[in-house]
Design a protein around this motif. Structure first.
Motif, mmCIF file in Angstrom:
data_model
loop_
_atom_site.group_PDB
_atom_site.id
_atom_site.type_symbol
_atom_site.label_atom_id
_atom_site.label_comp_id
_atom_site.label_asym_id
_atom_site.label_seq_id
_atom_site.Cartn_x
_atom_site.Cartn_y
_atom_site.Cartn_z
ATOM 1 N N PRO B 158 32.559 -11.472 -93.011
ATOM 2 C CA PRO B 158 33.052 -10.129 -92.711
ATOM 3 C C PRO B 158 33.810 -10.076 -91.386
ATOM 4 C CG PRO B 158 30.639 -10.171 -92.904
ATOM 5 C CD PRO B 158 31.111 -11.537 -93.178
ATOM 6 N N ASP B 159 34.930 -9.318 -91.370
ATOM 7 C CA ASP B 159 35.735 -9.185 -90.154
ATOM 8 C C ASP B 159 34.944 -8.547 -89.021
ATOM 9 O OD1 ASP B 159 38.066 -10.384 -90.907
ATOM 10 O OD2 ASP B 159 38.827 -8.588 -91.906
ATOM 11 N N PHE B 176 34.962 -18.749 -82.740
ATOM 12 C CA PHE B 176 34.924 -19.799 -83.749
ATOM 13 C C PHE B 176 33.666 -20.652 -83.616
ATOM 14 C CE2 PHE B 176 36.057 -24.322 -84.643
ATOM 15 C CZ PHE B 176 36.080 -24.211 -86.022
ATOM 16 N N ARG B 177 33.382 -21.049 -82.368
ATOM 17 C CA ARG B 177 32.277 -21.971 -82.146
ATOM 18 C C ARG B 177 30.917 -21.291 -82.311
ATOM 19 N NH1 ARG B 177 31.353 -24.354 -76.468
ATOM 20 N NH2 ARG B 177 30.101 -22.459 -76.580
ATOM 21 N N SER B 178 30.786 -20.071 -81.764
ATOM 22 C CA SER B 178 29.456 -19.475 -81.706
ATOM 23 C C SER B 178 29.172 -18.500 -82.846
ATOM 24 C CB SER B 178 29.256 -18.737 -80.382
ATOM 25 O OG SER B 178 29.720 -19.531 -79.327
ATOM 26 N N VAL B 179 30.226 -18.027 -83.513
ATOM 27 C CA VAL B 179 29.988 -17.066 -84.593
ATOM 28 C C VAL B 179 30.317 -17.672 -85.960
ATOM 29 C CG1 VAL B 179 30.569 -14.797 -85.521
ATOM 30 C CG2 VAL B 179 30.478 -15.146 -83.036
ATOM 31 N N ILE B 180 31.528 -18.208 -86.071
ATOM 32 C CA ILE B 180 32.005 -18.678 -87.376
ATOM 33 C C ILE B 180 31.282 -19.955 -87.832
ATOM 34 C CG2 ILE B 180 34.010 -19.482 -88.648
ATOM 35 C CD1 ILE B 180 34.238 -16.594 -88.024
ATOM 36 N N LEU B 181 31.273 -20.960 -86.964
ATOM 37 C CA LEU B 181 30.694 -22.246 -87.383
ATOM 38 C C LEU B 181 29.238 -22.134 -87.821
ATOM 39 C CD1 LEU B 181 32.144 -25.143 -85.205
ATOM 40 C CD2 LEU B 181 32.605 -24.541 -87.580
ATOM 41 N N PRO B 182 28.389 -21.414 -87.058
ATOM 42 C CA PRO B 182 26.987 -21.347 -87.476
ATOM 43 C C PRO B 182 26.781 -20.717 -88.859
ATOM 44 C CG PRO B 182 27.198 -20.652 -85.202
ATOM 45 C CD PRO B 182 28.587 -20.817 -85.730
ATOM 46 N N VAL B 183 27.631 -19.750 -89.235
ATOM 47 C CA VAL B 183 27.430 -19.150 -90.560
ATOM 48 C C VAL B 183 28.148 -19.926 -91.666
ATOM 49 C CG1 VAL B 183 27.013 -16.823 -89.695
ATOM 50 C CG2 VAL B 183 29.337 -17.513 -90.277
ATOM 51 N N SER B 184 28.899 -20.960 -91.271
ATOM 52 C CA SER B 184 29.658 -21.719 -92.283
ATOM 53 C C SER B 184 28.926 -22.984 -92.728
ATOM 54 C CB SER B 184 31.029 -22.103 -91.734
ATOM 55 O OG SER B 184 31.730 -20.974 -91.320
#
Lengths: 308, 269
Positions: B158-159, B176-184
């Motif tokens: 989600p945006d 990218f590092r702290s939000v996106i990567l962990p949920v990916s």
């Protein structure tokens, strides 16, 4: 009022700044992969094109001063007695493989849509041939198809079939590699078609059943037409993947005996790497022809996928 | 058709499909003297471990090299494809469509042709027959796939999550590092699995770019076995069994990722 306009202007301005900054950030994230694609996709392909347009010898290959020879290499390839058979074998190998992979994959996908005990586990096990390294599958099939001691000939002998020289007879070599390739490709077709089947709503089947459709009719009148988009994509992708099969054929037969199972992919490899005296120019030329054929179907696939 | 009947048919079909795999295992335990027995031994009763002993004696360096190449390919693929996927999914700069198109096309180019180009480049650059060279070449199989998987997965994030981070003052990189990567995590697992498996299974690049190297992968180990006119089929098949372990583990541990990866590569949801 003024303050309102001001805020509006201010937010617009800052959002434009943010957008511009976002663009920069986006390109920063993309830069590594773009540099990578240029250096390790575009450049090798360019080198390959360059190879096909020059007259190379082993010496000039190392030193890089081969004279430009235009389309000579392509002419050489077209007039080579191997060209016709290689093209024909590529077509037969690809079309026959895909036809069987698709038909068997579809039958299995339909079979697995009804949930019975173990169905998920068995469906997972069907993936094994696709996941094995090709060299493993190829060498296993080589031994199974061995003329004297192979299990296939033994099984056939029970039914009174005479020994078949699967890999060493020109009549059977192409058939042998096709059989092995079908085996490898079934899982891919099964998985994609199965996921396509999952997308067909159940009430359509119920409606068809209410109308008194038999299982056979249900398949041909409901499943098959509704599965058409997924089928087309599976077939096109299968085409692109099968055209480039090299390992399997090379390991099982090396394209032989005497070109009997040579395809464009194995021929290209043999020209460049398989002989004591490498012919890089013609080898690259054959490779480029293969790219053109693969891209033709690849573009069809992408167009098809975009439309859905 | 009743359900128990279906299960029975399913088991029979699976058994037929997996017969070559069984045969590989069976032959790997068969004694040299029984190899050409008529009728062939259908079960490895009073079999031998000779084949596996040969693997331990001769193939360990190849296996080690393959592990190294697989790990290297995974790292390189993730480093390149995860940031690119984020940019294509969430930052969407101009040219996104064109880049996606290039990535799809890249997957369709036959490996043997890439290998020829790489050979010409590597020969002059002096990286022929080296492990890093082979890792780089192997990664070309996985990077386009990786970008497409990451793009597809990250589009589903989600945006609001990204906006919240940016309101908190996080830079795009931080986000990218702290939000996106962990949920990916799922996408990372899928891409890593396939990158490893493809590098582990690669034969085309290995034979063209590392055919004369000191450190060669297991696919070449098996190929040399066959090529040497070796009639020790139990050793060949034992090596094949060992070379199949990663694929088998993958299927047991991460079956849903595998099916997801196959489908995601081909059909948009």
């Amino acid at each position: 009022m003024t303050s309102h306009v001001e805020t509006l202007v201010r937010t617009r301005g800052s959002s434009r700044v943010r957008r511009a900054r976002g663009q920069w950030a986006a390109w920063a994230f993309l830069a590594p992969v773009i540099i990578y694609l240029v250096a390790f996709y575009a450049y090798p392909l360019y080198r390959n094109l360059d190879l096909s347009l020059r007259h190379y010898t082993v010496r000039s290959f190392v030193q890089g001063d081969a004279p430009f020879s235009g389309v000579d290499n392509y002419k050489t390839v077209f007039s080579d007695p191997t060209f016709g058979p290689a093209l024909l074998h590529t077509m037969v190998f690809t079309l026959v493989s895909i036809a069987f992979q698709f038909a068997i994959g579809l039958a299995l996908a339909v079979f697995f849509t009804s949930h019975f005990k173990l169905s998920a586990t068995l469906r997972a096990l069907f993936l094994v041939p696709w996941l094995l390294p090709l060299i493993v599958s190829a060498s296993t099939w080589s031994w199974m198809l061995n003329s004297d001691s192979g299990i296939v000939n033994y099984a056939l002998s029970i039914f009174g079939v005479d020994q078949i020289n699967w890999l060493t007879s020109p009549d059977w070599a192409l058939t042998s590699v096709i059989i092995a390739n079908i085996w490898i490709g079934i899982p891919f077709n099964l998985v994609i078609l199965y996921s396509g089947l999952q997308g067909i709503p159940n009430d359509i089947y119920e409606a068809a059943a209410l109308d008194g459709a038999t299982g056979w009719q249900r398949f041909w009148r409901v499943t098959f037409p509704l599965l058409r988009p997924v089928s087309l994509i599976t077939l096109l992708l299968g085409l692109v993947y099968t055209l480039k099969v090299f390992d399997l054929i090379w390991i099982m037969t090396k394209g032989g005996p005497t070109d009997a199972s040579t395809t464009l992919a194995t021929w290209s490899y043999r020209l460049s790497f398989g002989n004591l005296l490498p012919e890089f120019g013609p080898g690259a030329a054959v490779g480029n022809l293969l790219i053109i054929i693969a891209l033709f179907f690849g573009l069809l696939y992408i167009r098809r996928q975009r439309r859905d | 058709m009743t359900k128990p009947l279906k299960t029975t048919i399913g088991v029979i079909l699976t058994a037929i499909m997996l017969f070559p795999v069984y045969w590989m295992v069976n032959v790997s335990f068969t004694k040299d003297t029984d190899m050409r027995a008529d009728p062939p031994h259908l079960f490895p009763f009073n079999g031998t471990l000779e084949g596996y002993r040969a693997v331990l004696d001769q193939q360990l360096p190849y296996l080690g090299t393959s592990l190294l190449i697989g790990a290297g390919t995974v790292v390189l693929t993730l480093l390149l494809s995860a940031p690119a996927g984020f940019a294509l999914a969430k930052l969407r700069p101009r040219g996104t469509g064109a880049l996606n198109f290039v990535l799809l096309i890249a997957q369709m180019i036959p490996g043997i042709i890439m290998a020829m180009g790489f050979y010409a480049i590597y020969l002059r650059a002096g990286v022929l027959n080296t492990v890093p060279g082979l890792i780089l070449a192997d990664s070309t199989i996985a990077v386009p796939f990786g970008v497409l998987i990451f793009t597809a997965f990250m589009s589903g994030i989600p945006d609001e999550l990204i906006n919240a981070a940016s309101i908190d003052g996080a830079s795009k990189f931080r986000t990218f590092r702290s939000v996106i990567l962990p949920v990916s995590r799922n996408a990372i697992v899928t891409v890593s699995l396939f990158a490893f498996l493809w590098a582990w299974s690669d034969f085309v690049f290995a034979t063209t770019l590392d055919g004369g190297g000191d450190y060669q992968p297991i696919t070449l180990g098996i190929y040399h076995y066959i090529g040497n006119n070796n009639q020790q089929w139990n050793a060949i098949m034992a090596t094949a069994v060992i070379a199949s372990i990663p694929a088998t583990l993958l299927l047991i541990v991460a079956q849903r990722y595998v099916a997801a990866g196959v489908t995601a590569g081909a059909v948009k949801d």
